[in-house]
Design a protein around this motif. Structure first.
Motif, PDB file in Angstrom:
ATOM      1  N   GLU A  14       0.836  -1.204   0.000  1.00 16.00           N
ATOM      2  CA  GLU A  14       0.000   0.000   0.000  1.00 16.00           C
ATOM      3  C   GLU A  14       0.871   1.253   0.000  1.00 16.00           C
ATOM      4  OE1 GLU A  14      -2.573  -0.262   3.336  1.00 16.00           O
ATOM      5  OE2 GLU A  14      -3.646  -2.034   2.608  1.00 16.00           O
ATOM      6  N   GLU A  15       1.926   1.250   0.816  1.00 16.86           N
ATOM      7  CA  GLU A  15       2.820   2.405   0.867  1.00 16.86           C
ATOM      8  C   GLU A  15       3.552   2.587  -0.454  1.00 16.86           C
ATOM      9  OE1 GLU A  15       6.652   4.095   3.437  1.00 16.86           O
ATOM     10  OE2 GLU A  15       6.162   1.966   3.458  1.00 16.86           O
ATOM     11  N   TYR A  16       4.058   1.488  -1.006  1.00 16.75           N
ATOM     12  CA  TYR A  16       4.856   1.585  -2.216  1.00 16.75           C
ATOM     13  C   TYR A  16       4.025   2.130  -3.382  1.00 16.75           C
ATOM     14  CZ  TYR A  16       8.509   0.459  -5.572  1.00 16.75           C
ATOM     15  OH  TYR A  16       9.492   0.553  -6.526  1.00 16.75           O
ATOM     16  N   PHE A  17       2.795   1.642  -3.511  1.00 24.86           N
ATOM     17  CA  PHE A  17       1.962   2.054  -4.636  1.00 24.86           C
ATOM     18  C   PHE A  17       0.905   3.083  -4.240  1.00 24.86           C
ATOM     19  CE2 PHE A  17       3.407  -2.208  -6.097  1.00 24.86           C
ATOM     20  CZ  PHE A  17       4.025  -1.790  -7.269  1.00 24.86           C
ATOM     21  N   TYR A  18       1.138   3.814  -3.159  1.00 28.97           N
ATOM     22  CA  TYR A  18       0.160   4.780  -2.648  1.00 28.97           C
ATOM     23  C   TYR A  18      -0.248   5.798  -3.711  1.00 28.97           C
ATOM     24  CZ  TYR A  18      -1.828   8.552   0.154  1.00 28.97           C
ATOM     25  OH  TYR A  18      -2.640   9.536   0.649  1.00 28.97           O
ATOM     26  N   SER A  19       0.723   6.288  -4.458  1.00 26.96           N
ATOM     27  CA  SER A  19       0.443   7.330  -5.454  1.00 26.96           C
ATOM     28  C   SER A  19       0.468   6.792  -6.885  1.00 26.96           C
ATOM     29  CB  SER A  19       1.468   8.469  -5.324  1.00 26.96           C
ATOM     30  OG  SER A  19       2.797   7.969  -5.463  1.00 26.96           O
ATOM     31  N   ALA A  20       0.447   5.467  -7.022  1.00 22.97           N
ATOM     32  CA  ALA A  20       0.510   4.884  -8.370  1.00 22.97           C
ATOM     33  C   ALA A  20      -0.763   5.191  -9.155  1.00 22.97           C
ATOM     34  CB  ALA A  20       0.704   3.375  -8.277  1.00 22.97           C
ATOM     35  N   PRO A  21      -0.636   5.644 -10.404  1.00 28.66           N
ATOM     36  CA  PRO A  21      -1.826   5.928 -11.222  1.00 28.66           C
ATOM     37  C   PRO A  21      -2.504   4.644 -11.688  1.00 28.66           C
ATOM     38  CG  PRO A  21       0.183   6.233 -12.499  1.00 28.66           C
ATOM     39  CD  PRO A  21       0.625   5.961 -11.093  1.00 28.66           C
ATOM     40  N   VAL A  22      -3.742   4.768 -12.065  1.00 32.97           N
ATOM     41  CA  VAL A  22      -4.510   3.612 -12.506  1.00 32.97           C
ATOM     42  C   VAL A  22      -3.875   2.968 -13.733  1.00 32.97           C
ATOM     43  CG1 VAL A  22      -6.725   2.861 -13.457  1.00 32.97           C
ATOM     44  CG2 VAL A  22      -6.678   4.419 -11.499  1.00 32.97           C
ATOM     45  N   TRP A  23      -3.346   3.795 -14.649  1.00 32.29           N
ATOM     46  CA  TRP A  23      -2.755   3.224 -15.872  1.00 32.29           C
ATOM     47  C   TRP A  23      -1.568   2.312 -15.556  1.00 32.29           C
ATOM     48  CZ3 TRP A  23       2.314   4.325 -16.405  1.00 32.29           C
ATOM     49  CH2 TRP A  23       2.813   5.529 -15.905  1.00 32.29           C
ATOM     50  N   LEU A  24      -0.853   2.624 -14.462  1.00 31.36           N
ATOM     51  CA  LEU A  24       0.255   1.754 -14.071  1.00 31.36           C
ATOM     52  C   LEU A  24      -0.279   0.440 -13.499  1.00 31.36           C
ATOM     53  CD1 LEU A  24       3.380   1.498 -13.645  1.00 31.36           C
ATOM     54  CD2 LEU A  24       2.925   2.151 -11.271  1.00 31.36           C
ATOM     55  N   MET A  25      -1.264   0.540 -12.589  1.00 31.28           N
ATOM     56  CA  MET A  25      -1.819  -0.663 -11.967  1.00 31.28           C
ATOM     57  C   MET A  25      -2.498  -1.564 -12.991  1.00 31.28           C
ATOM     58  SD  MET A  25      -3.131   0.598  -8.194  1.00 31.28           S
ATOM     59  CE  MET A  25      -3.986   2.101  -8.673  1.00 31.28           C
ATOM     60  N   ASP A  26      -3.073  -0.955 -14.031  1.00 39.28           N
ATOM     61  CA  ASP A  26      -3.699  -1.755 -15.082  1.00 39.28           C
ATOM     62  C   ASP A  26      -2.678  -2.576 -15.857  1.00 39.28           C
ATOM     63  OD1 ASP A  26      -6.309  -1.091 -14.564  1.00 39.28           O
ATOM     64  OD2 ASP A  26      -6.362   0.591 -15.975  1.00 39.28           O
ATOM     65  N   SER A  27      -1.409  -2.179 -15.779  1.00 42.09           N
ATOM     66  CA  SER A  27      -0.368  -2.885 -16.528  1.00 42.09           C
ATOM     67  C   SER A  27       0.246  -4.043 -15.744  1.00 42.09           C
ATOM     68  CB  SER A  27       0.741  -1.906 -16.923  1.00 42.09           C
ATOM     69  OG  SER A  27       1.544  -1.548 -15.799  1.00 42.09           O
ATOM     70  N   PHE A  28      -0.119  -4.192 -14.470  1.00 46.26           N
ATOM     71  CA  PHE A  28       0.472  -5.253 -13.651  1.00 46.26           C
ATOM     72  C   PHE A  28       0.166  -6.634 -14.249  1.00 46.26           C
ATOM     73  CE2 PHE A  28       0.085  -2.676  -9.429  1.00 46.26           C
ATOM     74  CZ  PHE A  28       1.092  -1.833  -9.860  1.00 46.26           C
ATOM     75  N   GLN A  29       1.171  -7.493 -14.200  1.00 45.83           N
ATOM     76  CA  GLN A  29       0.985  -8.902 -14.553  1.00 45.83           C
ATOM     77  C   GLN A  29       1.423  -9.744 -13.359  1.00 45.83           C
ATOM     78  OE1 GLN A  29       2.481 -10.226 -18.453  1.00 45.83           O
ATOM     79  NE2 GLN A  29       2.936  -8.088 -18.904  1.00 45.83           N
ATOM     80  N   ILE A  30       0.622 -10.722 -12.985  1.00 44.85           N
ATOM     81  CA  ILE A  30       0.947 -11.609 -11.866  1.00 44.85           C
ATOM     82  C   ILE A  30       1.388 -12.953 -12.430  1.00 44.85           C
ATOM     83  CG2 ILE A  30       0.101 -12.721  -9.771  1.00 44.85           C
ATOM     84  CD1 ILE A  30      -2.050 -10.547  -9.613  1.00 44.85           C
ATOM     85  N   VAL A  31       2.554 -13.401 -11.992  1.00 46.12           N
ATOM     86  CA  VAL A  31       3.055 -14.703 -12.444  1.00 46.12           C
ATOM     87  C   VAL A  31       3.378 -15.570 -11.226  1.00 46.12           C
ATOM     88  CG1 VAL A  31       3.962 -13.846 -14.623  1.00 46.12           C
ATOM     89  CG2 VAL A  31       5.420 -13.835 -12.608  1.00 46.12           C
TER      90      VAL A  31
END
Length: 241
Positions: free
Chosen positions: A25-42
């Motif tokens: 939560e702290e690390y991605f506190y200010s992360a924009p939605v466009w960045l989070m939409d790019s996440f891939q989980i492996v």
């Protein structure tokens, strides 16, 4: 909204411990939605090399669950695992900040891992546009480099059993649970983590058992809080001396 969305794009956060959730939560506190939409989980099994030293940097990796190790093969062909990670740390983030186009080390899973992948271009775009995120990544990177430098200085002067004792003390402080550290590593893995040969590892383990610093359990062993205090007292005296 962003914090709730983080849990939508990274559903495994609901299954990990509170401390690690808070770090995400702290690390991605200010992360924009466009960045989070790019996440891939492996999901990766143990023993998978997913980054090789000197290959082009194209992806940032963040550990969601599990542990990975950083390995150096350069000196005399000796395998040396100089750092293990299970915290929230951007593998490849240092290369982005330092404008390096190739990975500085080899990364391999120690346990089964859940890893978040982010394209380098998107991660760099975020850091370049968000001073808070850039400062936090620089702080984390600085702490990592400080710890690595401190351990390297200690290893420079410690030999044999003393070096393994230092490694075990450091490992206990990071990974002990309920006052006990279970060491499941093979002798070869301990060799690669400490820079000692397997024969020296065997002698050191025998010595530690005789000193009452560890408790053997088959080919493995564990260290409880009292054993840690004894070992740490000796290591601290050596370092101060």
């Amino acid at each position: 909204m962003e914090c709730k969305y983080l849990y939508q794009v990274l559903p495994f956060l609901n299954e990990i411990d509170k401390k690690k959730r808070e770090r995400f939560e702290e690390y991605f506190y200010s992360a924009p939605v466009w960045l989070m939409d790019s996440f891939q989980i492996v999901e990766l099994d143990a023993g998978v090399v997913f980054v090789k030293e000197n290959t082009p940097v194209d992806t940032i990796y963040i550990i969601g669950r599990g542990m990975i190790k950083a390995t150096d093969y350069r000196i005399y062909g000796i395998t040396y695992d100089f750092m293990r990670f299970e915290g929230v740390y951007a593998m490849g983030g240092m290369e982005v900040i330092m404008d390096l186009d190739r990975y500085c080390t080899t990364l391999e899973t120690v346990t089964p891992c859940t890893i978040v992948k982010i394209a380098k271009e998107k991660y760099a775009r975020w850091l370049n546009s968000d001073i808070r995120a850039l400062k936090l990544e620089a702080k984390i990177m600085g702490h990592y480099l400080f710890e690595q430098g401190k351990n390297s200085r200690a290893f420079l002067f410690l030999q044999g059993a003393d070096r393994l004792a230092f490694y075990l003390v450091e490992t206990y402080t990071k990974y002990a649970k309920n006052g006990i550290l279970y060491v499941d590593s093979t002798r070869q893995e301990l060799s690669e983590s400490s820079g000692l040969c397997v024969k020296t590892i065997n002698r050191a383990v025998k010595k530690f058992e005789e000193n009452g610093w560890i408790t053997r359990k088959g080919s493995k062993f564990y260290i409880d809080s009292e054993q840690y205090r004894k070992m740490n007292a000796v290591v601290s005296e050596l370092i101060e001396r």
